[in-house]
Design a protein around this motif. Structure first.
Motif, short mmCIF file in Angstrom:
data_model
loop_
_atom_site.label_atom_id
_atom_site.label_comp_id
_atom_site.label_asym_id
_atom_site.label_seq_id
_atom_site.Cartn_x
_atom_site.Cartn_y
_atom_site.Cartn_z
N LEU A 119 -17.74 16.57 -18.82
CA LEU A 119 -18.29 15.45 -18.06
C LEU A 119 -19.70 15.10 -18.55
N HIS A 120 -20.48 16.16 -18.82
CA HIS A 120 -21.85 15.93 -19.31
C HIS A 120 -21.81 15.23 -20.67
N SER A 121 -20.91 15.69 -21.55
CA SER A 121 -20.79 15.07 -22.87
C SER A 121 -20.37 13.62 -22.76
N GLU A 122 -19.43 13.35 -21.86
CA GLU A 122 -18.96 11.98 -21.66
C GLU A 122 -20.11 11.10 -21.14
N ARG A 123 -20.92 11.69 -20.27
CA ARG A 123 -22.07 10.95 -19.75
C ARG A 123 -23.05 10.61 -20.88
N LEU A 124 -23.30 11.57 -21.76
CA LEU A 124 -24.22 11.32 -22.88
C LEU A 124 -23.67 10.23 -23.80
N ILE A 125 -22.38 10.26 -24.05
CA ILE A 125 -21.75 9.23 -24.90
C ILE A 125 -21.92 7.86 -24.26
N ASN A 126 -21.66 7.78 -22.96
CA ASN A 126 -21.76 6.50 -22.26
C ASN A 126 -23.20 5.98 -22.20
N ASP A 127 -24.17 6.92 -22.18
CA ASP A 127 -25.58 6.53 -22.04
C ASP A 127 -26.25 6.20 -23.37
N MET A 128 -25.55 6.43 -24.47
CA MET A 128 -26.22 6.31 -25.77
C MET A 128 -26.73 4.90 -26.05
N ASP A 129 -25.90 3.88 -25.81
CA ASP A 129 -26.30 2.50 -26.13
C ASP A 129 -27.57 2.11 -25.38
N SER A 130 -27.60 2.41 -24.08
CA SER A 130 -28.79 2.07 -23.31
C SER A 130 -29.98 2.90 -23.76
N ALA A 131 -29.74 4.14 -24.19
CA ALA A 131 -30.82 4.99 -24.67
C ALA A 131 -31.46 4.41 -25.93
N LEU A 132 -30.64 3.84 -26.81
CA LEU A 132 -31.17 3.21 -28.02
C LEU A 132 -31.98 1.96 -27.67
N LEU A 133 -31.46 1.14 -26.75
CA LEU A 133 -32.16 -0.08 -26.37
C LEU A 133 -33.49 0.22 -25.69
#
Length: 564
Positions: free
Chosen positions: A304-318
């Protein structure tokens, strides 16, 4: 399959009439010979010989029950117990009403009463039985994997869902079984050997589900799915399963791994269970101390944590949550250490989780391909920082990591060249670190890519040298500008004589290749002194400096200038 389709279109259908009465045989044959090719047998023994010889061409058998040598009942039992002959439909010929039920129980498709009925009725019964049989065979062939005989993936999940719906209170376990390094096995021993291996494994799995119940399928090339009733103590059973399978394979070169989802009472559907079993199977891919593992709550939490990191990546880059830190590299060749370059290292400052260690997200992004976006972000940040330092009077080359995913990108050279152009810096200021293990994946393709990069002015550092098991022959052809030693060797250089000697050998190799040696992970004066004695050129590590934000690195550069 083609032959079966031709039969369905009315071609090549053959009927075998088995009856010890000549007149009965001839009479029945006369009713059928306009529509079918008819062959005859006068007793069960000769009929069995014909059936075995003509098993691929027979469309149906018309079987009298009372014959000398081998009666119809006995022949029917033989046919239904044979893995190849059971597909041929059998219509029994009888004048005894009580024989019909027994014949159907033994596997007969239908019966024709004696004395014979109107020919049209007989022909209709035969045609109906053939059609049903051929449809059943086509369905069987469609739902089964041709090589192993197990269900294919689509039908496996369809039948599994039906099983769950019909037995809502029966807990089920999901198992994913994979053969380690199967592509290497195919390359070394040939596809025929690999196919034989898969057949043996499929047969072993089939026997397993026959013994304990459930379903099995071939999920893809060398991966199998097994859906079985829940095991209360799975570890006790799995060791026996694996031992049974390995005995069948009978080859020490072959090893398997097994990911298990053990039913814990949660309301997961079949697909979700197998997703978890597959996750476990992938997790132990490179583990050599165990060949199976069971999905648990901790693994679920990590997933679940890994999936959360994957989902958050785009916003993290922006939002620029990723920050690039710079760790100095010091040249020690002339006695006094001199800061000559830095390595760019990414850190993720997540708004909820705080600073996330690179080990948590780098490998995760490498596995799903997102590393390309992150690497490009770091390359741009590093290039812009190089430009800023140049404007402040500092010429500081920056090493950036190029993942193995990047190396296989056909646009890699164009992407890096565009970054250099947009940042208005020289390509030799952006040093590219490629891990040694990446060269082992597809050596020639990577060598070609690296040569192309060097032709465009980039310098290449082989990272983690000593960890990727490069052959000496391959080293001679590698286009590189520096060797960077794996920090594991540096960590133990003072306490482990073997590591000390290996570091010395690797430095000697660098001398032969005429490239400088970089040692990272240097934390103590003792390590520094040993590396200096061995002839190491460049040192990176906490002994000199931890990774620093750009502004702190700038301050360090200014202090270095003042101290000169």
């Amino acid at each position: 399959m083609q032959e079966l389709l031709e039969r369905k279109q009315g071609l090549h259908r053959t009927v075998l009439i088995v009856d010890d009465e000549l007149i009965e045989r001839e009479m029945l044959g006369a009713m059928l010979n306009e529509s079918y090719e008819v062959i005859y047998a006068s007793n069960g023994v000769s009929a069995l010989e014909i059936i075995k010889h003509e098993k691929t061409s027979l469309s149906i058998i018309l079987l009298d029950l009372h014959m000398p040598k081998l009666d119809g009942y006995s022949l029917l039992k033989i046919l239904r117990s044979d893995s190849e002959l059971w597909r041929i439909p059998v219509i029994v010929l009888t004048s005894e009403k009580n024989a019909e039920v027994k014949s159907l129980q033994l596997g007969a498709a239908d019966f024709i009463s004696k004395p014979y009925e109107v020919p049209e009725i007989i022909r209709a019964r035969i045609e109906h039985s053939i059609e049903l049989s051929e449809d059943r065979i086509i369905i069987h062939e469609t739902e089964r994997d041709v090589l192993t005989g197990l269900f294919n993936k689509e039908f496996f999940f369809e039948y599994g869902r039906r099983l769950d719906n019909q037995n809502k209170n029966m807990p089920m376990d999901a198992l994913v079984l994979d053969i380690n390094r199967f592509h290497i096995i195919n390359e070394l021993y040939g596809r025929a050997y690999g196919d034989t291996l898969l057949k043996k494994l499929g047969n072993s799995i089939h026997n397993l589900v026959c013994e304990i119940g459930g379903l099995a399928c071939r999920r893809n090339s060398n991966c199998f799915g097994i859906y079985i009733p829940h095991m209360d103590n799975p570890k006790d059973h799995i060791s026996r399963f694996i031992s049974m399978i390995e005995d069948v394979l009978d080859d020490r070169k072959i090893s398997i791994r097994l990911g298990i989802y053990s039913d814990d009472g949660s309301d997961l559907d079949m697909e979700q269970r197998f997703e978890r079993a597959e996750l476990v199977c992938r997790k132990i891919k490179n583990h050599y101390t165990t060949c199976f593992d069971i999905y648990n709550a901790e693994l679920h939490s990590k997933e679940l944590h890994s999936e959360r990191l994957i989902n958050d990546m785009d916003s993290a880059l922006l939002e620029k949550q990723f920050k690039v830190f710079y760790q100095p590299k010091y040249n020690i060749c002339d006695g006094k250490p001199v800061l000559t370059s830095v390595e760019a290292l990414v850190r993720w400052f997540h708004p909820e989780f705080g600073m996330i260690p690179p080990g948590e997200f780098i490998t995760l992004f490498e596995d799903n391909g997102l590393i390309r976006q992150l690497d490009k972000y770091v390359w741009n940040e590093a290039a812009n920082q190089i430009k800023k330092w140049k404007e402040e009077g500092f010429n500081v080359p920056v090493s950036v990591n190029v993942s193995r995913v990047d190396v296989f990108n056909p646009r890699l050279v164009d992407i890096l060249s565009d970054i250099i152009k947009n940042s208005e810096i020289d390509s030799e200021n952006l040093l590219l670190e490629i891990t040694e293990s990446a060269y082992s994946d597809n050596a020639q393709q990577i060598i070609n890519t690296v040569m192309n990069l060097r032709e465009n002015g980039f310098k290449i550092e082989m990272d983690d040298f000593g960890s990727g098991y490069s052959s000496l022959n391959m080293l001679c052809s590698l286009p590189i500008d520096a060797l960077k030693l794996d920090m594991e060797f540096i960590r133990n250089i003072c306490d482990n004589k073997k590591h000390f000697r290996l570091v010395g050998i690797m430095i000697d190799i660098a001398r032969i290749l005429e490239v400088p040696v970089i040692a990272e992970g240097v934390e103590t004066k003792e390590q520094l002194d040993l590396l200096e004695d061995l002839g190491c050129d460049i040192i990176q590590g906490y002994y000199f400096s931890k990774p620093l934000p750009a502004e702190e690195l700038t301050a360090l550069l200014k202090s270095e200038v003042r101290s000169v």
